[in-house]
Write a protein that holds these residues in place. Structure first.
Motif, mmCIF file in Angstrom:
data_model
loop_
_atom_site.group_PDB
_atom_site.id
_atom_site.type_symbol
_atom_site.label_atom_id
_atom_site.label_comp_id
_atom_site.label_asym_id
_atom_site.label_seq_id
_atom_site.Cartn_x
_atom_site.Cartn_y
_atom_site.Cartn_z
ATOM 1 N N ASP A 179 0.847 -1.179 0.000
ATOM 2 C CA ASP A 179 0.000 0.000 0.000
ATOM 3 C C ASP A 179 0.880 1.225 0.000
ATOM 4 O O ASP A 179 2.056 1.152 0.318
ATOM 5 N N PHE A 180 0.312 2.367 -0.375
ATOM 6 C CA PHE A 180 1.124 3.573 -0.362
ATOM 7 C C PHE A 180 1.379 4.062 1.054
ATOM 8 O O PHE A 180 2.163 4.965 1.273
ATOM 9 N N ILE A 181 0.725 3.495 2.048
ATOM 10 C CA ILE A 181 1.029 3.781 3.453
ATOM 11 C C ILE A 181 1.498 2.485 4.091
ATOM 12 O O ILE A 181 0.721 1.566 4.304
ATOM 13 N N SER A 182 2.781 2.404 4.413
ATOM 14 C CA SER A 182 3.337 1.151 4.905
ATOM 15 C C SER A 182 2.925 0.843 6.337
ATOM 16 O O SER A 182 3.110 -0.272 6.805
ATOM 17 N N ALA A 183 2.363 1.816 7.056
ATOM 18 C CA ALA A 183 1.956 1.592 8.439
ATOM 19 C C ALA A 183 0.621 0.882 8.536
ATOM 20 O O ALA A 183 0.122 0.656 9.627
ATOM 21 N N MET A 184 0.032 0.530 7.395
ATOM 22 C CA MET A 184 -1.229 -0.200 7.381
ATOM 23 C C MET A 184 -1.127 -1.378 6.429
ATOM 24 O O MET A 184 -0.367 -1.364 5.470
ATOM 25 N N SER A 185 -1.914 -2.393 6.710
ATOM 26 C CA SER A 185 -2.009 -3.550 5.837
ATOM 27 C C SER A 185 -3.291 -3.450 5.034
ATOM 28 O O SER A 185 -4.358 -3.182 5.585
ATOM 29 N N VAL A 186 -3.210 -3.649 3.719
ATOM 30 C CA VAL A 186 -4.380 -3.540 2.850
ATOM 31 C C VAL A 186 -4.521 -4.822 2.036
ATOM 32 O O VAL A 186 -3.587 -5.251 1.376
ATOM 33 N N GLU A 187 -5.701 -5.433 2.096
ATOM 34 C CA GLU A 187 -5.992 -6.654 1.349
ATOM 35 C C GLU A 187 -7.275 -6.464 0.547
ATOM 36 O O GLU A 187 -8.252 -5.914 1.057
ATOM 37 N N PRO A 188 -7.304 -6.907 -0.711
ATOM 38 C CA PRO A 188 -8.521 -6.765 -1.523
ATOM 39 C C PRO A 188 -9.637 -7.670 -1.044
ATOM 40 O O PRO A 188 -9.395 -8.740 -0.472
ATOM 41 N N LEU A 189 -10.875 -7.250 -1.278
ATOM 42 C CA LEU A 189 -12.046 -8.074 -0.986
ATOM 43 C C LEU A 189 -12.504 -8.813 -2.240
ATOM 44 O O LEU A 189 -12.065 -8.496 -3.354
ATOM 45 N N HIS A 190 -13.391 -9.748 -2.065
ATOM 46 C CA HIS A 190 -14.044 -10.474 -3.153
ATOM 47 C C HIS A 190 -13.065 -11.299 -3.991
ATOM 48 O O HIS A 190 -13.388 -11.694 -5.108
ATOM 49 N N GLY A 191 -11.851 -11.528 -3.479
ATOM 50 C CA GLY A 191 -10.884 -12.317 -4.235
ATOM 51 C C GLY A 191 -10.382 -11.629 -5.479
ATOM 52 O O GLY A 191 -9.898 -12.266 -6.420
ATOM 53 N N THR A 192 -10.494 -10.304 -5.523
ATOM 54 C CA THR A 192 -10.065 -9.554 -6.701
ATOM 55 C C THR A 192 -8.685 -8.963 -6.484
ATOM 56 O O THR A 192 -8.062 -9.119 -5.443
ATOM 57 N N GLN A 193 -8.210 -8.269 -7.499
ATOM 58 C CA GLN A 193 -6.919 -7.609 -7.436
ATOM 59 C C GLN A 193 -7.076 -6.210 -6.845
ATOM 60 O O GLN A 193 -8.022 -5.495 -7.176
ATOM 61 N N LEU A 194 -6.155 -5.831 -5.960
ATOM 62 C CA LEU A 194 -6.196 -4.487 -5.380
ATOM 63 C C LEU A 194 -5.722 -3.481 -6.415
ATOM 64 O O LEU A 194 -4.638 -3.609 -6.973
ATOM 65 N N GLN A 195 -6.560 -2.473 -6.664
ATOM 66 C CA GLN A 195 -6.204 -1.394 -7.590
ATOM 67 C C GLN A 195 -6.414 -0.060 -6.877
ATOM 68 O O GLN A 195 -7.395 0.111 -6.144
ATOM 69 N N GLN A 196 -5.510 0.874 -7.107
ATOM 70 C CA GLN A 196 -5.666 2.179 -6.466
ATOM 71 C C GLN A 196 -4.897 3.251 -7.221
ATOM 72 O O GLN A 196 -3.894 2.974 -7.885
ATOM 73 N N HIS A 197 -5.400 4.453 -7.135
ATOM 74 C CA HIS A 197 -4.719 5.651 -7.625
ATOM 75 C C HIS A 197 -4.748 6.653 -6.485
ATOM 76 O O HIS A 197 -5.758 6.790 -5.794
ATOM 77 N N VAL A 198 -3.658 7.394 -6.297
ATOM 78 C CA VAL A 198 -3.628 8.358 -5.196
ATOM 79 C C VAL A 198 -2.810 9.588 -5.576
ATOM 80 O O VAL A 198 -1.763 9.476 -6.220
#
Length: 325
Positions: free
Chosen positions: A76-95
């Motif tokens: 994730d763009f913030i390393s102090a948190m853990s981010v996992e996608p839901l629904h078995g999909t791929q995590l996508q993000q723009h920031v």
């Protein structure tokens, strides 16, 4: 301006930098998101987001940093948190994000996911910040903090999360939050080291809507368009967050009838202002966002009226001065 404590070992800007990866705005009706089943950042979804946040109108004076990523892990763009996608999909993000004088601001577009701040991550990445965010797309989700679950939806306008304690946040739809990271020490004595962390706040009040509207404009101008933000404007944003937290505490007070909270809040304000000759019961009531009658009703169980509490604190100060002589 209050300086950032030297004890803060990792600023939010440092968290962003650790990643290895790279008004006139149309209303967000979520139609393009629904067309993508609410789980993919299609080119149209991203283009609509760029239009909403004004990404085509950058001024170039203080260009923000832009990151986009697509992966199936917790990166994730913030390393102090853990981010996992839901629904078995791929995590996508723009920031889009940018560090200002004492705060950091961001505009994020992300697929459904679970964001977690664990006790272990708190040990590894200390972060004495409060996250404040609002949302434009219709969405729903929940935040787990301790034994409580806080659910939110389209009618909820503002969310405030204390990064110093563990939590888990689930967003069930594509989200487009705009928000800022505020150092806790700028939010008052209640956030000093050793004090209890703040429980998540979900606001749907008129005040919450007003602060959310300001936050949207502020983040667009600072994090996306790169406009110059002076320290006075930045601290005004922090003042609004303090007001939101105070209002939320008082709403809880009215909802739960917690007279002890009113007594503690009144004593704290009296300790901070007893020296001011203009400080009286009417001023105290206004600072606590309640009527004079409500104030007396909440303080009755303490055995002292508000006026007696103020007089007692002034007499105590006088005795201290006399004994010191």
């Amino acid at each position: 301006m209050t300086p950032i404590s030297s004890q803060v070992t990792m600023s939010e800007s440092a968290m962003f930098e650790r990643t290895p990866k790279a008004d006139g705005t149309p209303k967000a009706d979520g139609s393009s998101v629904r067309g993508a089943a609410g789980r993919e950042l299609t080119p149209q979804v991203v283009a609509d987001w760029h239009q909403r946040i004004g990404a085509t109108e950058m001024h170039g004076e203080n260009l923000p940093r832009h990151t986009c990523s697509a992966d199936s892990g917790a990166a994730d763009f913030i390393s102090a948190m853990s981010v996992e996608p839901l629904h078995g999909t791929q995590l996508q993000q723009h920031v889009f994000w940018r560090t200002l004088g004492v705060t950091s601001v961001f505009a994020l577009l992300r697929t459904p996911c679970t964001t977690t701040r664990t006790a272990e991550l708190i040990k590894q990445h200390r972060s004495d910040y409060v996250l404040v965010a609002t949302q434009q797309l219709p969405m729903s989700g929940q935040i787990r903090h301790g034994r409580r679950t806080y659910r939110y939806g389209q009618s909820d306008r503002l969310a405030i999360i204390d990064n110093r304690s563990p939590f888990e946040s689930e967003s069930f739809d594509i989200t487009d939050p705009l928000g800022m990271w505020v150092p806790t020490e700028l939010l008052g004595d209640d956030f000093l080291p050793g004090r209890q962390s703040l429980a998540p706040i979900i606001m749907r009040s008129t005040l919450g809507s007003a602060i959310a509207a300001f936050l949207v404009t502020f983040v667009r101008e600072a994090a996306v368009r790169g406009k110059r933000i002076d320290s006075e404007t930045e601290m005004s944003a922090v003042d609004l967050i303090r007001t939101a937290i105070r209002q939320s505490d008082l709403s809880s007070l009215r909802d739960e009838g917690d007279a002890r909270f009113a007594q503690a809040a009144a004593r704290r304000l009296i300790d901070q202002n007893y020296w001011d000759s203009d400080f009286d019961v009417d001023v105290l009531a206004r600072r606590l966002y309640m009527s004079r009658r409500q104030l007396y009703r909440y303080l009755t169980p303490s055995g002292q009226s508000p006026a007696e509490m103020i007089v007692e604190r002034r007499l105590e100060c006088a005795r201290e001065l006399l004994s010191g002589e």
